[in-house]
Design a protein around this motif. Structure first.
Motif, PDB file in Angstrom:
ATOM      1  N   SER A 165       0.838  -1.194   0.000  1.00  0.00           N
ATOM      2  CA  SER A 165       0.000   0.000   0.000  1.00  0.00           C
ATOM      3  C   SER A 165       0.874   1.246   0.000  1.00  0.00           C
ATOM      4  N   ARG A 166       0.305   2.308  -0.535  1.00  0.00           N
ATOM      5  CA  ARG A 166       0.982   3.607  -0.476  1.00  0.00           C
ATOM      6  C   ARG A 166      -0.010   4.648  -0.005  1.00  0.00           C
ATOM      7  N   GLY A 167       0.363   5.346   1.058  1.00  0.00           N
ATOM      8  CA  GLY A 167      -0.528   6.338   1.636  1.00  0.00           C
ATOM      9  C   GLY A 167      -1.848   5.745   2.089  1.00  0.00           C
ATOM     10  N   LEU A 220       5.815  -0.992 -12.466  1.00  0.00           N
ATOM     11  CA  LEU A 220       5.769  -0.564 -11.063  1.00  0.00           C
ATOM     12  C   LEU A 220       5.436   0.915 -10.942  1.00  0.00           C
ATOM     13  N   ARG A 221       6.055   1.722 -11.790  1.00  0.00           N
ATOM     14  CA  ARG A 221       5.806   3.171 -11.723  1.00  0.00           C
ATOM     15  C   ARG A 221       4.325   3.484 -11.941  1.00  0.00           C
ATOM     16  N   LYS A 222       3.694   2.754 -12.860  1.00  0.00           N
ATOM     17  CA  LYS A 222       2.275   3.001 -13.134  1.00  0.00           C
ATOM     18  C   LYS A 222       1.413   2.703 -11.913  1.00  0.00           C
ATOM     19  N   GLY A 227       0.164   9.706 -10.372  1.00  0.00           N
ATOM     20  CA  GLY A 227      -0.717  10.534  -9.561  1.00  0.00           C
ATOM     21  C   GLY A 227      -0.148  10.911  -8.212  1.00  0.00           C
ATOM     22  N   ARG A 228       1.104  10.502  -7.947  1.00  0.00           N
ATOM     23  CA  ARG A 228       1.749  10.807  -6.666  1.00  0.00           C
ATOM     24  C   ARG A 228       3.157  11.328  -6.922  1.00  0.00           C
ATOM     25  N   ALA A 229       3.782  11.862  -5.879  1.00  0.00           N
ATOM     26  CA  ALA A 229       5.190  12.244  -5.999  1.00  0.00           C
ATOM     27  C   ALA A 229       6.015  10.981  -6.239  1.00  0.00           C
ATOM     28  N   PRO A 230       6.899  10.984  -7.223  1.00  0.00           N
ATOM     29  CA  PRO A 230       7.608   9.746  -7.590  1.00  0.00           C
ATOM     30  C   PRO A 230       8.569   9.258  -6.508  1.00  0.00           C
ATOM     31  N   MET A 231       8.653   7.930  -6.399  1.00  0.00           N
ATOM     32  CA  MET A 231       9.606   7.296  -5.487  1.00  0.00           C
ATOM     33  C   MET A 231      10.673   6.505  -6.246  1.00  0.00           C
ATOM     34  N   ILE A 232      10.342   6.026  -7.447  1.00  0.00           N
ATOM     35  CA  ILE A 232      11.292   5.246  -8.242  1.00  0.00           C
ATOM     36  C   ILE A 232      11.969   6.179  -9.236  1.00  0.00           C
TER      37      ILE A 232
END
Length: 246
Positions: A165-167, A220-222, A227-232
């Motif tokens: 999960s993210r956020g 993974l990026r998709k 829609g979020r600040a990138p982590m990768i």
């Protein structure tokens, strides 16, 4: 005449209670075991050794090591079986495999089975020490909330339930996407090359097909970043890095 500046010593590692870290060395070559023991004790670490798989499992249960140096080939059973048995007692103990130079299948199998890293024989003692330091630091970073939970920023991954999960929003991943993300999250802020990712997530049969890494990074990026600040992040010409969103 110029004097050569000596490199700064690496910071000492210690257990949370301040006692020396514990390392278990498992190898049936007495000369190699003694050299490793000497090098690790020089770091101030407490070291025990075992010459067989059965002895390794018993010693690990009694000793409670913070890291294990584990030869793939042992007289009774192989390193992967040792790893499986030790992980029933301590699921998170980092393991550095020792493999023969040409034993590609051993390296693939060891990492797939849950080993954290490997060095090939012959190796330098300095490399073994450096790899162990990195493993123990990364273990301390990633074991945040529970034995099975990896946390980087607002991204969480449960290694037992395979939930991501993210956020607070659940993310559905395929098995390969999950393994790729797990490897990235076990190495936060560390740039990983395509070759390293291929070695860890896929098997060596992919050879030069590094485009499979690019493809799955895009998948993974998709799911993680859209829609979020990138982590990768892509480090051109070097590889990929996962870090908390800024």
């Amino acid at each position: 005449m110029q004097t050569r500046q000596q490199p700064a010593p690496a910071p000492a590692l210690a257990r949370p209670d301040g006692s020396p870290v514990r390392v278990l060395v498992v190898d049936d070559e007495p000369n190699l075991t003694e050299l490793l023991n000497m090098a690790l004790r020089y770091e101030g670490w407490e070291v025990r050794s075992a010459a067989s798989g059965m002895q390794a499992v018993r010693t690990a249960k009694d000793f409670g090591p913070d890291a294990v140096v584990l030869d793939m080939m042992l007289p009774d059973f192989d390193g992967m079986e040792v790893l499986r048995r030790m992980r029933t007692e301590d699921p998170n103990v980092p393991v550095l495999f020792l493999t023969a130079k040409d034993a590609v299948e051993d390296r693939v199998a060891g990492l797939t089975a849950g080993g954290d890293d490997y060095v090939t024989k012959p190796f330098s003692l300095e490399e073994v020490v450096a790899r162990l330091r990195a493993l123990m630091r990364r273990t301390a970073i990633t074991a945040v909330e529970s034995d099975s939970l990896l946390v980087v920023g607002d991204l969480t991954l449960d290694e037992d339930s395979h939930e991501v999960s993210r956020g607070g929003t659940e993310i559905q991943l395929t098995a390969t996407e999950f393994e790729l993300l797990r490897y990235l999250m076990r190495n936060p802020r560390r740039v990983l090359s395509k070759a390293q990712i291929l070695d860890r997530v896929w098997n060596y049969d992919f050879g030069g097909q590094a485009n499979v890494v690019e493809l799955y990074i895009s998948y993974l990026r998709k799911k993680i970043d859209v829609g979020r600040a990138p982590m990768i992040h892509t480090m051109r010409g070097v590889g990929y890095v996962l870090k908390p969103a800024e």
